[in-house]
Write an enzyme that holds these catalytic residues in place. Structure first.
Site, PDB file in Angstrom:
ATOM      1  N   GLY A  93      12.288  -0.552   4.167  1.00 45.30           N
ATOM      2  CA  GLY A  93      13.385  -1.058   3.379  1.00 45.30           C
ATOM      3  C   GLY A  93      14.304  -1.930   4.102  1.00 45.30           C
ATOM      4  O   GLY A  93      13.874  -2.393   4.995  1.00 45.30           O
ATOM      5  N   ALA A 144       0.836  -1.273   0.171  1.00 46.91           N
ATOM      6  CA  ALA A 144      -0.032  -0.107   0.077  1.00 46.91           C
ATOM      7  C   ALA A 144       1.021   1.251  -0.167  1.00 46.91           C
ATOM      8  O   ALA A 144       1.661   1.444   0.786  1.00 46.91           O
ATOM      9  CB  ALA A 144      -0.897   0.119   1.020  1.00 46.91           C
ATOM     10  N   MET A 145       0.681   2.179  -0.787  1.00 47.45           N
ATOM     11  CA  MET A 145       1.151   3.301  -0.915  1.00 47.45           C
ATOM     12  C   MET A 145       0.488   4.235  -1.893  1.00 47.45           C
ATOM     13  O   MET A 145       0.214   5.645  -1.562  1.00 47.45           O
ATOM     14  CB  MET A 145       2.745   3.366  -1.327  1.00 47.45           C
ATOM     15  CG  MET A 145       3.239   4.732  -2.150  1.00 47.45           C
ATOM     16  SD  MET A 145       3.001   6.012  -0.973  1.00 47.45           S
ATOM     17  CE  MET A 145       3.620   7.304  -2.073  1.00 47.45           C
ATOM     18  N   ASN A 196       8.876   7.583   6.785  1.00 48.95           N
ATOM     19  CA  ASN A 196       7.580   8.369   6.119  1.00 48.95           C
ATOM     20  C   ASN A 196       6.815   8.708   7.244  1.00 48.95           C
ATOM     21  O   ASN A 196       6.897   7.888   8.178  1.00 48.95           O
ATOM     22  CB  ASN A 196       7.046   7.846   5.250  1.00 48.95           C
ATOM     23  CG  ASN A 196       6.012   6.968   5.423  1.00 48.95           C
ATOM     24  OD1 ASN A 196       4.860   7.408   5.825  1.00 48.95           O
ATOM     25  ND2 ASN A 196       6.032   5.723   5.616  1.00 48.95           N
ATOM     26  N   VAL A 206      -2.904 -12.647   7.013  1.00 48.89           N
ATOM     27  CA  VAL A 206      -2.322 -11.506   7.836  1.00 48.89           C
ATOM     28  C   VAL A 206      -1.158 -10.873   6.819  1.00 48.89           C
ATOM     29  O   VAL A 206      -0.748 -11.732   6.097  1.00 48.89           O
ATOM     30  CB  VAL A 206      -1.676 -11.670   9.211  1.00 48.89           C
ATOM     31  CG1 VAL A 206      -2.673 -12.061  10.134  1.00 48.89           C
ATOM     32  CG2 VAL A 206      -0.631 -12.801   8.975  1.00 48.89           C
ATOM     33  N   ASN A 207      -1.186  -9.665   6.974  1.00 48.05           N
ATOM     34  CA  ASN A 207       0.250  -9.055   6.153  1.00 48.05           C
ATOM     35  C   ASN A 207       1.091  -8.610   7.292  1.00 48.05           C
ATOM     36  O   ASN A 207       0.850  -7.692   8.172  1.00 48.05           O
ATOM     37  CB  ASN A 207      -0.335  -7.824   5.217  1.00 48.05           C
ATOM     38  CG  ASN A 207       0.830  -7.334   4.483  1.00 48.05           C
ATOM     39  OD1 ASN A 207       2.013  -7.522   5.019  1.00 48.05           O
ATOM     40  ND2 ASN A 207       0.411  -6.342   3.572  1.00 48.05           N
ATOM     41  N   LYS A 259      -3.407  -6.212   8.407  1.00 46.10           N
ATOM     42  CA  LYS A 259      -1.964  -5.652   8.313  1.00 46.10           C
ATOM     43  C   LYS A 259      -1.414  -5.070   9.763  1.00 46.10           C
ATOM     44  O   LYS A 259      -1.984  -4.460  10.405  1.00 46.10           O
ATOM     45  CB  LYS A 259      -2.018  -4.463   7.318  1.00 46.10           C
ATOM     46  CG  LYS A 259      -0.323  -4.318   6.972  1.00 46.10           C
ATOM     47  CD  LYS A 259      -0.120  -3.435   5.802  1.00 46.10           C
ATOM     48  CE  LYS A 259       1.059  -3.239   5.392  1.00 46.10           C
ATOM     49  NZ  LYS A 259       1.455  -2.149   4.443  1.00 46.10           N
ATOM     50  N   SER A 286      -0.189   1.121  10.820  1.00 49.09           N
ATOM     51  CA  SER A 286       0.636   2.326  10.288  1.00 49.09           C
ATOM     52  C   SER A 286       1.088   3.261  11.440  1.00 49.09           C
ATOM     53  O   SER A 286       0.335   3.645  12.256  1.00 49.09           O
ATOM     54  CB  SER A 286      -0.084   3.417   9.248  1.00 49.09           C
ATOM     55  OG  SER A 286      -0.191   2.836   7.896  1.00 49.09           O
TER      56      SER A 286
HETATM   57  C1  LIG Z   1       5.208   6.690   1.892  1.00 50.18           C
HETATM   58  C2  LIG Z   1       4.887   5.469   2.195  1.00 50.18           C
HETATM   59  C3  LIG Z   1       3.592   5.417   2.393  1.00 50.18           C
HETATM   60  C4  LIG Z   1       2.857   4.253   2.845  1.00 50.18           C
HETATM   61  N1  LIG Z   1       1.219   4.259   3.092  1.00 50.18           N
HETATM   62  C5  LIG Z   1       0.835   3.099   3.553  1.00 50.18           C
HETATM   63  C6  LIG Z   1      -0.388   3.193   3.674  1.00 50.18           C
HETATM   64  O1  LIG Z   1      -1.206   4.034   3.509  1.00 50.18           O
HETATM   65  N2  LIG Z   1      -1.040   2.005   4.369  1.00 50.18           N
HETATM   66  C7  LIG Z   1      -0.334   0.682   4.628  1.00 50.18           C
HETATM   67  O2  LIG Z   1      -0.816  -0.204   5.054  1.00 50.18           O
HETATM   68  N3  LIG Z   1       0.912   0.817   4.648  1.00 50.18           N
HETATM   69  C8  LIG Z   1       1.517   1.824   4.121  1.00 50.18           C
HETATM   70  N4  LIG Z   1       2.954   1.947   3.748  1.00 50.18           N
HETATM   71  C9  LIG Z   1       3.748   0.831   4.182  1.00 50.18           C
HETATM   72  C10 LIG Z   1       3.905  -0.199   3.105  1.00 50.18           C
HETATM   73  O3  LIG Z   1       2.851  -0.734   2.547  1.00 50.18           O
HETATM   74  C11 LIG Z   1       4.855  -1.341   3.622  1.00 50.18           C
HETATM   75  O4  LIG Z   1       4.064  -2.090   4.614  1.00 50.18           O
HETATM   76  C12 LIG Z   1       6.084  -0.781   4.332  1.00 50.18           C
HETATM   77  O5  LIG Z   1       6.868   0.185   3.709  1.00 50.18           O
HETATM   78  C13 LIG Z   1       7.179  -2.033   4.554  1.00 50.18           C
HETATM   79  O6  LIG Z   1       7.556  -2.658   3.231  1.00 50.18           O
HETATM   80  P1  LIG Z   1       8.894  -2.097   2.458  1.00 50.18           P
HETATM   81  O7  LIG Z   1      10.147  -2.375   3.094  1.00 50.18           O
HETATM   82  O8  LIG Z   1       8.942  -3.027   1.313  1.00 50.18           O
HETATM   83  O9  LIG Z   1       8.427  -0.595   1.809  1.00 50.18           O
HETATM   84  C14 LIG Z   1       3.431   3.148   3.251  1.00 50.18           C
HETATM   85  C15 LIG Z   1       4.937   3.290   2.981  1.00 50.18           C
HETATM   86  C16 LIG Z   1       5.498   4.295   2.569  1.00 50.18           C
HETATM   87  C17 LIG Z   1       7.093   4.420   2.317  1.00 50.18           C
END
Ligand SMILES: Cc1cc2nc3c(=O)[nH]c(=O)nc-3n(C[C@H](O)[C@H](O)[C@H](O)COP(=O)(O)O)c2cc1C
Length: 328
Positions: A256, A68-69, A118, A234-235, A209, A175
């Site tokens: 990351g 999600a983003m 973020n 589950v996520n 999640k 979040s």
């Molecule tokens: C800028 C940004 C916005 C995000 N917005 C959401 C969101 O609206 N809902 C959500 O469940 N996760 C959100 N996430 C989290 C990501 O979906 C993900 O779970 C998290 O970044 C870890 O995965 P990654 O390391 O692959 O980024 C967001 C992450 C970033 C960086």
């Protein structure tokens, strides 16, 4: 070819994107996604029956999920042609939200590789406007709609309003950068009642999640409550909360490669404890084919990532799929 594209993207990321101020880089990246018809180029995906998986009873053409983003349907539409087996929309709230003021996203470098922190604060158009936009989105691959609320009523309203437009519904209780949802993990009893209310509100498969910051509560209270309520996916999980003085809120969610070891550990523990009663999306820190494969080998049903999409580019999905096919 895919290796060359991966190297080219790394150069563009290191040489251009990571040198621009974050808001400029984000605007540029999103505009490129809207404008460039990358989803028409076969190099970014692989269609092969052997990659298909079932998540919450829904067939995904492969186990990679864009986390999600994004809520812009032009971007979601492109992402559906960029190798993912499913695409998740940004968490939507009942009312529109502007999100937190800038700076709300900063880069973070570490020995593990480039990451992000973020405090986006759920910038989103709200239920009514998002629903209008998403109803015309063709589902080239399954769409996961995501919802975020403060009360059980919020989640029920959101699930009732959006479930028809997603193949699965994810609800975000994790979040880390607003009080809006992060507090749920500290109130497992209330959360249990909310899970039951949400489950009763739709027949669509539901994904919970989770936050990596509450591993003990997740295992002891939250996952058992989800299972009892009839939620089977589950996520695991969201970004990790850290202090970050560069952000307007002084803290935010780390995403990351630095969070990858925790993703692997939580997946292992959850699989060990709950066996096959759950489908698990393992999200957090995936930015190489090896990491995606490691999660699938530890029992992940699917693998999600967002930061790797930014730091390694859209070719990462194809590289992971090739690595998966190389060993089937
Ligand atoms: C800028 C940004 C916005 C995000 N917005 C959401 C969101 O609206 N809902 C959500 O469940 N996760 C959100 N996430 C989290 C990501 O979906 C993900 O779970 C998290 O970044 C870890 O995965 P990654 O390391 O692959 O980024 C967001 C992450 C970033 C960086």
């Amino acid at each position: 070819m895919t290796r060359a594209l991966a190297t080219l993207y790394r150069l563009v990321y290191a040489g251009i994107l990571s040198r621009l101020p974050e808001p400029t880089a984000v605007a540029l990246g999103q505009q490129a996604l809207r404008v460039l018809p990358l989803d028409r180029l076969p190099v970014f995906r692989v269609d092969d029956e052997r990659l298909a998986v079932t998540l919450g009873g829904v067939r995904l053409p492969n186990p990679l999920i864009l986390a999600a983003m994004y809520y812009d349907t032009r971007i979601l539409r492109r992402a559906m042609g960029l190798g993912f087996g499913a695409v998740t929309a940004k968490s939507i709230t009942t009312a529109p939200r502007p999100g937190h003021p800038q700076p709300n996203l900063v880069r973070r470098s570490s020995a593990a590789g480039p990451g992000l922190v973020n405090c986006n604060g759920f910038a989103n158009p709200g239920l009514v406007r998002f629903r209008e936009a998403v109803r015309d989105l063709p589902h080239r691959v399954p769409l996961i709609v995501s919802v975020a609320g403060e009360s059980a009523e919020d989640y029920v309203t959101l699930v009732r309003g959006l479930a028809a437009y997603g193949d699965l519904v994810e609800f975000n209780v994790s979040s880390p950068n607003t009080k809006l949802v992060y507090g749920w993990s500290t109130r497992p009893r209330e959360l249990r009642a909310m899970l039951e209310a949400v489950r009763a509100a739709t027949d669509k498969p539901l994904i919970l999640k989770l936050s990596p910051d509450f591993a003990e509560t997740n295992e002891r209270d939250i996952i058992p409550a989800a299972l009892e309520a009839g939620i089977r996916v589950v996520n695991y999980g969201n970004a990790r909360r850290i202090e970050e003085p560069r952000l307007s809120q002084g803290a935010g969610g780390l995403s990351g490669p630095e969070i990858f070891p925790a993703t692997l550990e939580h997946l292992r523990a959850t699989r060990k404890r709950f066996g096959d009663s759950l489908d698990i999306i393992a999200t957090g820190g995936v930015d190489t084919p090896e990491k995606a494969l490691a999660l699938l080998d530890e029992g992940a049903t699917a693998v999600g990532y967002f930061t790797g999409f930014i730091t390694r580019g859209p070719i990462l999905a194809r590289r992971i799929l090739d690595a998966l096919l190389a060993r089937v």
